[in-house]
Design an enzyme around this catalytic site. Structure first.
Site, PDB file in Angstrom:
ATOM      1  CG  ASP A 128       3.242  -2.252  -2.704  1.00 24.86           C
ATOM      2  OD1 ASP A 128       2.669  -3.361  -2.656  1.00 24.86           O
ATOM      3  OD2 ASP A 128       2.661  -1.188  -2.443  1.00 24.86           O
TER       4      ASP A 128
ATOM      5  CE  LYS B 108      -5.854  -4.105  -7.114  1.00 21.91           C
ATOM      6  NZ  LYS B 108      -5.848  -3.406  -5.819  1.00 21.91           N
TER       7      LYS B 108
ATOM      8  CD1 TRP C  87      -2.286   3.042  -4.340  1.00 25.38           C
ATOM      9  CD2 TRP C  87      -1.072   2.155  -2.684  1.00 25.38           C
ATOM     10  NE1 TRP C  87      -3.163   2.462  -3.439  1.00 25.38           N
ATOM     11  CE2 TRP C  87      -2.436   1.917  -2.417  1.00 25.38           C
ATOM     12  CE3 TRP C  87      -0.111   1.684  -1.794  1.00 25.38           C
ATOM     13  CZ2 TRP C  87      -2.872   1.230  -1.283  1.00 25.38           C
ATOM     14  CZ3 TRP C  87      -0.532   0.994  -0.674  1.00 25.38           C
ATOM     15  CH2 TRP C  87      -1.894   0.774  -0.428  1.00 25.38           C
TER      16      TRP C  87
END
Length: 421
Positions: free
Chosen positions: A224, A260, A143
């Site tokens: 993460d 999300k 990311w």
């Protein structure tokens, strides 16, 4: 002259140059300004329904109503560590064990979503990790916010092998070799599920080998976790890696986001969990780490925001809402899987050069298409289809009305241009 020119300004141009524009939001702005009616946004990682619209999860809508109907709710400051009913439920969701198993080994802090959790953990590690000049190892690729977050915290970043551009699968042997070769006590950042940007995850047996390598190499694990339940629709499956590391007694940080899986993008709702090694020292270690995290959190944001944590807490702690939430997760994950299958099927039907099976073997919000930068540019300029230069596509931007258009666009550009040198 009201404001005479000053030539002794502290912030001279040579000292404060313009920072480069953010790639994601720059493309988003370009997309918004595009007048083409057929334009497609495959850049930003936010779920869209089949109409291409943002979706408020029905369970979240119910929780919002319950919150506003409760006359006892107020807008007072939260504690420095945040809303503990939320943090406790979030930890249980990830680790899946009873409070008695966790209470001596972990502490949880509410954060400014997953990014804030990564930042808080990074700042702590830069100050207190018992390794001179510790290195942070990130997957290649990762990311794109990981690098600036860790470097801004004063840590040095390297990469371990992860994605094979040839097979479009996990380069597991290269990953293990790099973890073994990393200096003892390195910080290894791992994504728990639906790897961003590739959508390629280790299998459960591979996660077990990764955990064994981490233990034998004396590394610190930093997970993460941004897509639990959103990736496959299965909360347990998406948190397997974290749970296995916990069961193996591995010390770690876990950055957790509810952007999300609850659709709380703008509420910035997340947690940082610290998990200590088991043993007689665990409780003391947890208390000392928690005290320093409190000091850092207080100096940076004072206390975390209230609203998103209250809504998330209602969903996670109410038996009816939490059960209904599983249906919402299934709705999102199944729609994305359907779009993957339709895109792959259309590309194969068109006879588009190359093998497109990776579109459906990858999981989660993002697909690493294999398109090169020049092909992506042609997609944008000719077809008004927007994605990152790396070829990363947000599959959530596909729907039943545009998936054939996107496939036609990809078919048209593949092989037409070469990568610019």
């Amino acid at each position: 002259m009201l404001y005479p020119e000053r030539r002794d300004m502290l912030f001279r141009e040579s000292l404060v140059p313009f920072a480069p524009a953010d790639l994601h939001y720059g493309l988003r702005s370009e997309f918004m300004a595009d007048k083409c009616l057929e334009k497609v946004n495959l850049v930003i990682g936010a779920y869209r329904d089949d109409r291409g619209q943002p979706w408020v999860l029905p369970t979240v809508a119910q929780a919002i109503q319950l919150y506003h109907d409760d006359a006892l709710q107020n807008q007072e400051y939260l504690p420095i560590a945040g809303e503990q009913s939320f943090c406790k439920a979030a930890a249980h969701l990830l680790l899946g064990c009873e409070d008695s198993d966790m209470q001596n080994r972990k502490f949880s802090f509410q954060t400014i979503s997953g990014t804030g959790a990564v930042h808080l953990g990074a700042v702590f590690l830069s100050k207190f990790l018992a390794v001179p000049k510790p290195l942070v190892y990130l997957s290649d690729p990762t990311w794109d916010n990981h690098v600036p977050v860790f470097t801004h915290a004063g840590l040095s970043v390297k990469h371990y092998q992860y994605y094979s551009t040839e097979t479009r699968l996990l380069n597991f042997e290269g990953m293990i070799q790099d973890l073994q070769d990393a200096p003892r006590g390195s910080i290894i950042v791992l994504q728990a599920s639906a790897h961003n940007p590739t959508g390629v995850d280790p299998s459960q047996s591979q996660w077990e080998q990764i955990a064994e390598t981490m233990k034998s190499s004396g590394h610190f694990a930093f997970f993460d976790c941004a897509y639990q339940g959103f990736a496959t629709g299965d909360l347990m499956q998406d948190s397997f890696a974290v749970r296995h590391f916990f069961q193996q007694g591995i010390e770690m940080f876990i950055a957790q986001s509810f952007s999300k899986n609850l659709g709380l993008y703008g509420q910035r709702t997340g947690c940082l969990h610290y998990v200590a090694n088991p043993g007689s020292e665990a409780s003391s270690t947890v208390q000392r780490v928690a005290s320093q995290l409190s000091s850092l959190q207080r100096s940076e944001i004072s206390t975390p925001p209230l609203y998103g944590a209250k809504i998330a807490s209602l969903v996670l702690n109410d038996k009816t809402l939490s059960k209904d939430w599983l249906g919402d997760l299934a709705t999102m994950s199944e729609r994305i899987a359907k779009m993957r299958a339709e895109l792959q099927g259309r590309l194969e039907e068109l006879g588009t050069p190359g093998n497109w099976r990776h579109i459906t073997t990858q999981i989660g919000m993002f697909a690493y298409t294999g398109l090169n930068e020049s092909e992506v540019e042609l997609l944008r300029t000719k077809w008004h289809v927007y994605m990152l230069p790396s070829g990363r596509m947000s599959v959530a931007g596909l729907n039943s009305r545009n998936v054939s258009y996107v496939a036609d666009a990809i078919h048209d550009v593949v092989g037409k241009v070469k990568v610019r040198k």
